[in-house]
Design an enzyme around this catalytic site. Structure first.
Site, PDB file in Angstrom:
ATOM      1  N   SER A  68     -23.147  -9.053 -28.643  1.00  0.00           N
ATOM      2  CA  SER A  68     -22.929  -8.445 -29.956  1.00  0.00           C
ATOM      3  C   SER A  68     -23.797  -9.157 -30.977  1.00  0.00           C
ATOM      4  O   SER A  68     -24.518 -10.093 -30.654  1.00  0.00           O
ATOM      5  CB  SER A  68     -21.459  -8.556 -30.341  1.00  0.00           C
ATOM      6  OG  SER A  68     -21.156  -9.914 -30.592  1.00  0.00           O
ATOM      7  N   LYS A  69     -23.673  -8.697 -32.207  1.00  0.00           N
ATOM      8  CA  LYS A  69     -24.470  -9.227 -33.307  1.00  0.00           C
ATOM      9  C   LYS A  69     -24.398 -10.746 -33.384  1.00  0.00           C
ATOM     10  O   LYS A  69     -25.382 -11.405 -33.670  1.00  0.00           O
ATOM     11  CB  LYS A  69     -23.945  -8.660 -34.628  1.00  0.00           C
ATOM     12  CG  LYS A  69     -24.818  -7.578 -35.185  1.00  0.00           C
ATOM     13  CD  LYS A  69     -24.465  -7.325 -36.629  1.00  0.00           C
ATOM     14  CE  LYS A  69     -25.276  -6.129 -37.099  1.00  0.00           C
ATOM     15  NZ  LYS A  69     -24.542  -5.196 -37.869  1.00  0.00           N
ATOM     16  N   ARG A  70     -23.206 -11.265 -33.117  1.00  0.00           N
ATOM     17  CA  ARG A  70     -23.082 -12.710 -33.323  1.00  0.00           C
ATOM     18  C   ARG A  70     -23.871 -13.501 -32.278  1.00  0.00           C
ATOM     19  O   ARG A  70     -24.049 -14.691 -32.410  1.00  0.00           O
ATOM     20  CB  ARG A  70     -21.592 -13.090 -33.392  1.00  0.00           C
ATOM     21  CG  ARG A  70     -20.907 -13.410 -32.132  1.00  0.00           C
ATOM     22  CD  ARG A  70     -19.396 -13.308 -32.286  1.00  0.00           C
ATOM     23  NE  ARG A  70     -18.868 -12.621 -31.127  1.00  0.00           N
ATOM     24  CZ  ARG A  70     -18.668 -13.212 -29.968  1.00  0.00           C
ATOM     25  NH1 ARG A  70     -18.918 -14.486 -29.834  1.00  0.00           N
ATOM     26  NH2 ARG A  70     -18.218 -12.538 -28.943  1.00  0.00           N
ATOM     27  N   HIS A  71     -24.367 -12.839 -31.236  1.00  0.00           N
ATOM     28  CA  HIS A  71     -25.194 -13.541 -30.251  1.00  0.00           C
ATOM     29  C   HIS A  71     -26.672 -13.517 -30.615  1.00  0.00           C
ATOM     30  O   HIS A  71     -27.508 -13.987 -29.876  1.00  0.00           O
ATOM     31  CB  HIS A  71     -25.022 -12.922 -28.859  1.00  0.00           C
ATOM     32  CG  HIS A  71     -23.655 -13.099 -28.310  1.00  0.00           C
ATOM     33  ND1 HIS A  71     -22.824 -12.043 -28.044  1.00  0.00           N
ATOM     34  CD2 HIS A  71     -22.966 -14.212 -27.987  1.00  0.00           C
ATOM     35  CE1 HIS A  71     -21.678 -12.494 -27.580  1.00  0.00           C
ATOM     36  NE2 HIS A  71     -21.734 -13.806 -27.532  1.00  0.00           N
ATOM     37  N   GLY A  72     -27.002 -12.945 -31.736  1.00  0.00           N
ATOM     38  CA  GLY A  72     -28.422 -12.932 -32.132  1.00  0.00           C
ATOM     39  C   GLY A  72     -28.829 -11.584 -32.676  1.00  0.00           C
ATOM     40  O   GLY A  72     -28.004 -10.684 -32.833  1.00  0.00           O
TER      41      GLY A  72
END
Ligand code: GLU
Length: 483
Positions: free
Chosen positions: A255-259
């Site tokens: 998801s977004k929080r992974h990059g």
């Protein structure tokens, strides 16, 4: 059978890693087998589709070097390859009408409220929800009355009562089975006249003579519905290959929080398209040997869907950075110079460009192996472009001994007498300081690196000193000794 595959993004968002990887695996498979790759834009979700997203997807593909043989705006293509355009041509509606006529589909007049009530009822009794088939049981008179009244309706596919178990052999996942009676009569044409994904995809895959459907694992549960549509239309079913999910380092869905979620953002961060493609190819596929760094041409020579893993592929940013650094190292100094000039920060740029081309190349060569992302060259080159305040505050952070002062004085004497100042000359001067002071390498190099460059560690010391130039070095040594 001629091999025809497709990449079918929905322009409801940018090209993210999962879709880019699906595009790449289709591309690799097509190139390996001499097949045809089609780009089909699945833009029937009129509320969420945006032409800006289509443009962004195309830009991402271009950066990665993934081209296609047929698709929108591709010369020679017979299209249309945008579902919205095919919809205007009536492509989906005509098939839906044929399925109604052959008894495989029916009009459903249920209101959203009625369907919600059915769903709530199933939930209350902990049953998986499937549509009640209420509208399949309408008499012709009831149906005609609703049609005459202009009641909004959808068209549903009727799961045949005799369908039993739907099975298929996935090239990656192996044999898979689904109970057709749990699928529910699904909507093929929505109340606004647009086709649903599960219907449009089959109509188009038949029309475009797709032989292999290669896509993300999140579509496995859609596949039995799609197979039933092929059967109802009496068409050959393509082969399926469902790619494993891409997971974050914590094994949760990426998801977004992974990059960055837009592939093109990686370009802005300083990743190279070639490194990204190499990395994406290894997200799920493993080469027959251990070699990880290889060009996309080499990968497409080796690529086999049978070598794609079933289990989720972990996205590891550290590994991607490492791979990018390997690609940076493969550049010649000249080629690297061309890459870095556009990304030089204002603090570095004017000083760097004021140097002769030979000095610029020497600086690049010196730091070539010391950064992973292209813009990080600014950090690597900073040693040559510290302003006075920066240099002074870095120097102030160190403590020096009386012996260090001795070394500094001995080196200043050497530098003052030198007539040339290249790398070899500086190395010789440093050797003389060692002999004169009787100190070993560490005792001479460590303080001189700090005094001359402001840094405690860094690339080859004699090269750094020679590139900083005799004038700067003398000045720094004198200021150090007079402090
Ligand atoms: N438009 C679908 C998606 O983006 C395509 C899935 C498929 O390849 O069938 O997920």
């Amino acid at each position: 059978m001629s091999i025809r595959v497709r990449f079918a993004p929905s322009p409801t968002g940018n090209l993210h890693l999962g879709t880019a990887r699906a595009a790449l695996f289709n591309w690799l498979f097509a190139r390996r087998t001499g097949g045809t790759l089609i780009l089909r834009i699945e833009d029937t979700d009129m509320k969420r589709s945006e032409t800006a997203f289509e443009a962004s997807i195309l830009q991402g593909l271009e950066w990665l070097g993934i081209d296609y043989d047929e698709g929108p705006d591709k010369p020679g293509s017979t299209g249309p390859y945008r579902q919205s355009e095919r919809m205007v041509d009536g492509a989906y509606n005509s098939v839906a009408q044929a399925l109604i006529a052959s008894g495989h589909a029916y009009r459903c007049f249920c209101t959203p409220e009625e369907l919600d009530a059915e769903r709530a009822h199933a939930d209350a009794s902990s049953r998986p929800y499937v549509y009640s088939q209420k509208c399949a049981k309408l008499t012709a008179d009831e149906r005609n009355a609703r049609l005459a009244a202009g009641t909004t309706h959808t068209i549903r596919f009727m799961i045949p009562a005799t369908a039993g178990i739907i099975a298929f052999d996935d090239i990656i996942r192996g044999h898979l089975e689904f109970d057709s009676q749990l699928l529910g009569d699904f909507v093929m044409i929505k109340s606004d006249g647009s086709p649903s994904y599960n219907f449009a995809v089959v109509v188009d895959d038949i029309h475009m003579q797709i032989s292999h459907v290669i896509r993300g694992e999140d579509h496995i549960s859609n596949t039995p519905r799609q197979i039933l549509v092929y059967q109802a239309l009496d068409k050959a079913i393509p082969l399926f290959a469902h790619l494993p999910m891409i997971l974050g380092p914590d094994r949760s869905k990426l998801s977004k929080r992974h990059g960055a979620t837009n592939v093109i953002d990686y370009k802005a961060e300083g990743y190279l398209g070639t490194a990204m493609v190499n990395y994406l190819a290894l997200l799920g596929w493993s080469p027959p040997d251990e070699k990880e760094i290889r060009s996309v041409a080499e990968i497409s020579d080796l690529f086999e869907l049978e070598r794609v893993n079933k289990s989720g592929a972990i996205f590891d940013l550290k590994k991607l950075r490492w791979m990018n650094a390997q690609y940076i190292r493969q550049f010649s100094a000249d080629a690297l110079l061309a890459q870095i000039i556009p990304v030089l920060s204002p603090a570095i740029s004017s000083g760097f460009l004021a140097h002769s081309p030979a000095t610029q190349l020497a600086m690049i060569q010196l730091v070539h192996d010391n950064f992973e992302l292209v813009p990080e060259v600014n950090i690597a080159l900073k040693v040559f472009f510290l302003n006075d305040t920066e240099y002074k505050s870095m120097l102030d952070a160190f403590t020096f001994s009386a012996e260090d002062r001795l070394v500094a004085q001995a080196f200043l004497n050497q530098v003052s007498t030198a007539t040339t100042f290249d790398d070899a000359v500086v190395a010789q001067l440093l050797e003389t300081v060692k002999t004169e002071t009787g100190f070993g390498t560490g005792k001479v190099f460590k303080p001189l690196r700090k005094i001359c460059s402001g840094y405690e560690s860094g690339p080859h010391i004699s090269t750094v000193i020679s590139l900083l130039g005799a004038e700067c070095i003398q000045d720094r040594l004198k200021r150090f000794l007079s402090a």
